[in-house]
Design an enzyme around this catalytic site. Structure first.
Site, PDB file in Angstrom:
ATOM      1  N   LYS A   1      52.801  40.031  41.616  1.00  0.00           N
ATOM      2  CA  LYS A   1      51.703  40.241  41.425  1.00  0.00           C
ATOM      3  C   LYS A   1      51.289  38.729  42.494  1.00  0.00           C
ATOM      4  O   LYS A   1      49.852  39.260  43.154  1.00  0.00           O
ATOM      5  CB  LYS A   1      51.066  40.234  40.248  1.00  0.00           C
ATOM      6  CG  LYS A   1      49.805  40.305  39.860  1.00  0.00           C
ATOM      7  CD  LYS A   1      48.649  40.861  38.893  1.00  0.00           C
ATOM      8  CE  LYS A   1      48.952  39.426  38.215  1.00  0.00           C
ATOM      9  NZ  LYS A   1      47.424  38.757  38.115  1.00  0.00           N
ATOM     10  N   ASN A   2      51.570  37.494  41.856  1.00  0.00           N
ATOM     11  CA  ASN A   2      51.002  36.452  41.964  1.00  0.00           C
ATOM     12  C   ASN A   2      52.164  35.963  42.982  1.00  0.00           C
ATOM     13  O   ASN A   2      51.299  34.996  43.107  1.00  0.00           O
ATOM     14  CB  ASN A   2      51.180  35.688  40.721  1.00  0.00           C
ATOM     15  CG  ASN A   2      50.253  36.586  39.297  1.00  0.00           C
ATOM     16  OD1 ASN A   2      49.420  37.553  39.413  1.00  0.00           O
ATOM     17  ND2 ASN A   2      50.745  35.598  38.123  1.00  0.00           N
TER      18      ASN A   2
ATOM     19  N   VAL B   1      49.004  24.838  29.349  1.00  0.00           N
ATOM     20  CA  VAL B   1      48.677  25.925  30.316  1.00  0.00           C
ATOM     21  C   VAL B   1      46.913  26.469  30.111  1.00  0.00           C
ATOM     22  O   VAL B   1      45.751  26.409  30.475  1.00  0.00           O
ATOM     23  CB  VAL B   1      49.122  26.717  31.288  1.00  0.00           C
ATOM     24  CG1 VAL B   1      48.632  26.855  32.570  1.00  0.00           C
ATOM     25  CG2 VAL B   1      50.611  25.696  31.186  1.00  0.00           C
TER      26      VAL B   1
ATOM     27  N   ASP C   1      52.515  32.575  31.042  1.00  0.00           N
ATOM     28  CA  ASP C   1      52.516  34.163  31.254  1.00  0.00           C
ATOM     29  C   ASP C   1      53.831  34.719  30.376  1.00  0.00           C
ATOM     30  O   ASP C   1      53.898  36.192  30.004  1.00  0.00           O
ATOM     31  CB  ASP C   1      52.376  34.948  32.627  1.00  0.00           C
ATOM     32  CG  ASP C   1      51.222  33.964  33.527  1.00  0.00           C
ATOM     33  OD1 ASP C   1      51.485  34.331  34.887  1.00  0.00           O
ATOM     34  OD2 ASP C   1      50.620  33.694  33.578  1.00  0.00           O
TER      35      ASP C   1
ATOM     36  N   ARG D   1      40.669  37.205  40.307  1.00  0.00           N
ATOM     37  CA  ARG D   1      40.633  35.747  40.527  1.00  0.00           C
ATOM     38  C   ARG D   1      40.598  35.413  42.391  1.00  0.00           C
ATOM     39  O   ARG D   1      40.511  34.625  43.121  1.00  0.00           O
ATOM     40  CB  ARG D   1      40.913  34.326  40.207  1.00  0.00           C
ATOM     41  CG  ARG D   1      40.566  34.264  38.786  1.00  0.00           C
ATOM     42  CD  ARG D   1      41.430  33.725  37.648  1.00  0.00           C
ATOM     43  NE  ARG D   1      41.794  32.414  38.399  1.00  0.00           N
ATOM     44  CZ  ARG D   1      40.387  31.839  38.349  1.00  0.00           C
ATOM     45  NH1 ARG D   1      39.452  31.974  37.211  1.00  0.00           N
ATOM     46  NH2 ARG D   1      40.915  29.933  38.350  1.00  0.00           N
TER      47      ARG D   1
ATOM     48  N   CYS E   1      42.192  37.845  33.901  1.00  0.00           N
ATOM     49  CA  CYS E   1      42.222  37.592  32.373  1.00  0.00           C
ATOM     50  C   CYS E   1      40.727  36.779  31.272  1.00  0.00           C
ATOM     51  O   CYS E   1      40.780  35.333  32.099  1.00  0.00           O
ATOM     52  CB  CYS E   1      43.048  37.735  32.322  1.00  0.00           C
ATOM     53  SG  CYS E   1      43.538  39.283  33.162  1.00  0.00           S
TER      54      CYS E   1
HETATM   55  C1  EPZ Z   1      47.844  31.973  37.743  1.00  0.00           C
HETATM   56  O1  EPZ Z   1      46.366  31.355  37.610  1.00  0.00           O
HETATM   57  C2  EPZ Z   1      47.790  33.335  37.971  1.00  0.00           C
HETATM   58  N1  EPZ Z   1      46.767  33.696  38.568  1.00  0.00           N
HETATM   59  C3  EPZ Z   1      48.015  33.428  36.172  1.00  0.00           C
HETATM   60  O2  EPZ Z   1      48.537  34.638  36.064  1.00  0.00           O
HETATM   61  C4  EPZ Z   1      48.529  32.349  36.193  1.00  0.00           C
HETATM   62  O3  EPZ Z   1      49.356  32.444  34.751  1.00  0.00           O
HETATM   63  C5  EPZ Z   1      48.445  30.994  36.235  1.00  0.00           C
HETATM   64  O4  EPZ Z   1      47.829  30.794  37.803  1.00  0.00           O
HETATM   65  C6  EPZ Z   1      49.637  29.877  35.493  1.00  0.00           C
HETATM   66  O5  EPZ Z   1      50.461  29.192  36.058  1.00  0.00           O
HETATM   67  C7  EPZ Z   1      46.951  34.484  39.641  1.00  0.00           C
HETATM   68  O6  EPZ Z   1      48.413  34.432  40.566  1.00  0.00           O
HETATM   69  C8  EPZ Z   1      46.262  35.537  40.364  1.00  0.00           C
HETATM   70  P1  EPZ Z   1      45.577  27.898  37.920  1.00  0.00           P
HETATM   71  P2  EPZ Z   1      45.213  30.733  37.954  1.00  0.00           P
HETATM   72  O7  EPZ Z   1      44.694  27.084  37.527  1.00  0.00           O
HETATM   73  O8  EPZ Z   1      46.048  30.216  39.371  1.00  0.00           O
HETATM   74  C9  EPZ Z   1      42.556  24.852  34.968  1.00  0.00           C
HETATM   75  C10 EPZ Z   1      48.739  36.564  35.048  1.00  0.00           C
HETATM   76  O9  EPZ Z   1      48.628  37.349  34.243  1.00  0.00           O
HETATM   77  N2  EPZ Z   1      42.286  25.180  36.059  1.00  0.00           N
HETATM   78  O10 EPZ Z   1      46.930  27.406  37.609  1.00  0.00           O
HETATM   79  O11 EPZ Z   1      43.747  30.788  37.613  1.00  0.00           O
HETATM   80  C11 EPZ Z   1      42.909  26.827  34.275  1.00  0.00           C
HETATM   81  O12 EPZ Z   1      41.303  26.097  33.707  1.00  0.00           O
HETATM   82  C12 EPZ Z   1      47.940  35.570  35.504  1.00  0.00           C
HETATM   83  O13 EPZ Z   1      49.403  36.751  35.934  1.00  0.00           O
HETATM   84  C13 EPZ Z   1      40.353  23.621  35.940  1.00  0.00           C
HETATM   85  O14 EPZ Z   1      40.328  23.671  35.622  1.00  0.00           O
HETATM   86  O15 EPZ Z   1      46.048  28.812  37.348  1.00  0.00           O
HETATM   87  C14 EPZ Z   1      43.604  26.629  33.232  1.00  0.00           C
HETATM   88  O16 EPZ Z   1      43.503  25.633  32.450  1.00  0.00           O
HETATM   89  C15 EPZ Z   1      47.198  34.334  33.705  1.00  0.00           C
HETATM   90  N3  EPZ Z   1      39.888  24.270  37.354  1.00  0.00           N
HETATM   91  C16 EPZ Z   1      44.722  25.551  34.194  1.00  0.00           C
HETATM   92  O17 EPZ Z   1      43.928  25.061  35.127  1.00  0.00           O
HETATM   93  C17 EPZ Z   1      40.129  24.896  38.728  1.00  0.00           C
HETATM   94  O18 EPZ Z   1      39.653  25.113  39.727  1.00  0.00           O
HETATM   95  C18 EPZ Z   1      45.905  26.306  34.762  1.00  0.00           C
HETATM   96  O19 EPZ Z   1      45.037  27.425  35.723  1.00  0.00           O
HETATM   97  C19 EPZ Z   1      41.650  25.651  38.017  1.00  0.00           C
HETATM   98  C20 EPZ Z   1      42.272  25.670  36.963  1.00  0.00           C
END
Ligand code: EPZ
Length: 455
Positions: free
Chosen positions: A40-41, A349, A327, A113, A137
């Site tokens: 999916k991702n 995370v 995840d 997102r 989510c």
């Molecule tokens: C991706 O989310 C995945 N989703 C998530 O999977 C996955 O858990 C996550 O990466 C970590 O591997 C998709 O790819 C659609 P991040 P993403 O940016 O990109 C903070 C699932 O169930 N952050 O790596 O949104 C954030 O709040 C989903 O398939 C900021 O602070 O995750 C988090 O604490 C759930 N500012 C951390 O970074 C930003 O601008 C990691 O988020 C962006 C992120």
């Protein structure tokens, strides 16, 4: 009914799921084979990458999940012609990309997102983009500050509007030096999708290097991009004038594979996950083995089973790749409720990703959440301030209860808890699970689960 519930029904409807509730009669081991398709991702980001090309792209092993349907709707709203060229295969024609009206974008964006990743490609193609406020989510506040800071560094003008953000590129975007405060997957994708056609070189430090990111880089390279992956999470991208379409088969969905593996543990079953590959699951397989699960790696997939006897407690912390994925922690926590002793899982995370444990405690689990983590547990690297820890006492027999699915991974974990519990559980709001688990109801049936559907 809350808008969240509406959204769950809408998500399910996008993939033909017409029910909202499963009535599960637990206590039966799951046995059999499940097919896991493209991640999916990755698939959703590859579809966005097609926007950057000046010719057709073909994407294979595309799962029938609602997050894919959401991105397809957004692409079509921007004039991209998307066809089902074969089973699990999409052909994307970006040659007539146009601006889209906000209302249409918002109608398709739903709880995803992904729309934020349209910024770079639309700025390159049209010179402007409008992105509605994001869904996704509820596992934290899901900010996009890293994304917007990166886009500004490329020269985009970002304006916050009541219902989203409006971006313009007064002139061609230019390569930038960007260092991420945290190796964010989404922000890394944002930089990659913008830098590949920017003028000059972009340096990205502290990048995410998940397998899905590497697969996206492979796709961009196929399109004509020049991307260097240096040691210590630094990536250089040499911008090029134009990109052409790609043909690509997505890597498998690591999260779905790990979810079914934990389902085998929790129900004392034996599940062959077709399509799962060892390399992308190494850390998960180590933990699966330490808990007491058995796995066999085959050419066409991996067999996961509970060998009988007791499960062992473990101490695990989620981390960015190659660590234990955030995840994976929800389905693992369910398995740890059946381990003999005290397990500790640190979530480093996301700041709020243990909400699903409330329902597990209603089923008889003994899980305590520590909002600031547990300082006495040693760390490999200094942790972020926002971590939490779950302390799981086991084994605790689980009994059926009523559960409303809160989010994608937590929801699937509730399913497998109900399958392991004695008695009957009513799991509602299951449309959310259709966001990331293709044909999950058929798969449960194929594995011998005992349940009825209800509206
Ligand atoms: C991706 O989310 C995945 N989703 C998530 O999977 C996955 O858990 C996550 O990466 C970590 O591997 C998709 O790819 C659609 P991040 P993403 O940016 O990109 C903070 C699932 O169930 N952050 O790596 O949104 C954030 O709040 C989903 O398939 C900021 O602070 O995750 C988090 O604490 C759930 N500012 C951390 O970074 C930003 O601008 C990691 O988020 C962006 C992120």
């Amino acid at each position: 009914m809350t808008s969240h519930d509406d959204d769950a029904r809408a998500q399910g409807a996008k993939v033909g799921l017409s029910v909202d509730t499963l009535i599960i009669h637990g206590g039966k081991p799951l046995h059999g084979r499940v097919d896991v398709r493209g991640a999916k991702n990755l698939v959703t980001k590859a579809m966005v990458a097609a926007l950057l090309g000046d010719s057709l792209s073909v994407l294979r092993d595309v799962p029938n999940i609602s997050d894919v349907a959401v991105v397809r709707g957004l692409l079509e709203a921007h004039g991209v012609h998307v066809t089902d060229s074969a089973e699990g295969e999409l052909t994307l024609d970006p040659t007539n990309v146009t601006s889209a009206h906000f209302a249409e974008i918002d109608a398709h964006a739903g709880s995803s997102r992904i729309p934020i990743l349209f910024c770079g490609p639309l700025l390159h193609q049209l010179g402007e983009a409008f992105i509605p406020d994001l869904g996704g989510c509820r596992i934290g506040d899901r900010p996009i500050d890293f994304h917007l800071d990166a886009l500004r560094a490329f020269g985009a003008v970002v304006t916050k509007q009541p219902q989203g953000i409006h971006l313009t590129a007064p002139e061609r975007l230019k390569g930038a030096h960007i260092e991420l405060p945290f190796p964010s997957v989404g922000a890394t994708e944002q930089v990659l999708l913008t830098a590949v056609r920017a003028e000059g070189v972009t340096e990205l430090k502290n990048a995410a290097i998940e397998p899905e990111i590497m697969d996206l880089i492979a796709i961009l390279q196929k399109m004509g991009a020049i991307i260097w992956i240096e040691p210590n999470r630094t990536i250089f991208i040499e911008g090029v004038e134009s990109l052409h379409g790609f043909e690509h088969r997505s890597l498998f969905d690591r999260n779905e594979a790990a979810s079914w593996a934990c389902a085998a543990l929790v129900t004392q079953g034996d599940i062959f996950v077709v399509g799962a590959k060892q390399q992308e699951l190494l850390t998960f397989l180590n933990v699966f083995r330490k808990v007491g699960g058995e796995f066999e790696v085959h050419e066409d997939g991996i067999r996961f089973r509970h060998p009988g006897g007791q499960l062992n407690p473990v101490v695990v912390e989620t981390d960015v790749h190659p660590g234990f994925m955030t995840d994976w922690q929800q389905p693992l926590v369910v398995a740890l409720t059946q381990a003999e002793g005290t397990s500790i899982v640190h979530e480093t995370v996301y700041e709020n990703r243990f909400g699903f444990t409330e329902s597990l405690n209603k089923m008889g689990a003994k899980i305590e959440i520590h909002q600031d983590g547990i300082a006495s547990i040693t760390r490999r690297v200094p942790r972020r301030k926002l971590e939490q820890a779950a302390v799981i006492e086991g084994p605790t027999p689980l009994h059926g209860t009523d559960i409303r699915v809160p989010d994608l991974r937590g929801g699937f974990s509730h399913l497998i808890a109900a399958l392991a519990a004695s008695g009957t559980s009513t799991i509602s709001n299951v449309g959310i699970i259709a966001r990331g688990y293709e044909h999950f109801i058929d798969k449960l049936r194929d594995l011998g689960a005992d349940f009825e559907l209800a509206d």
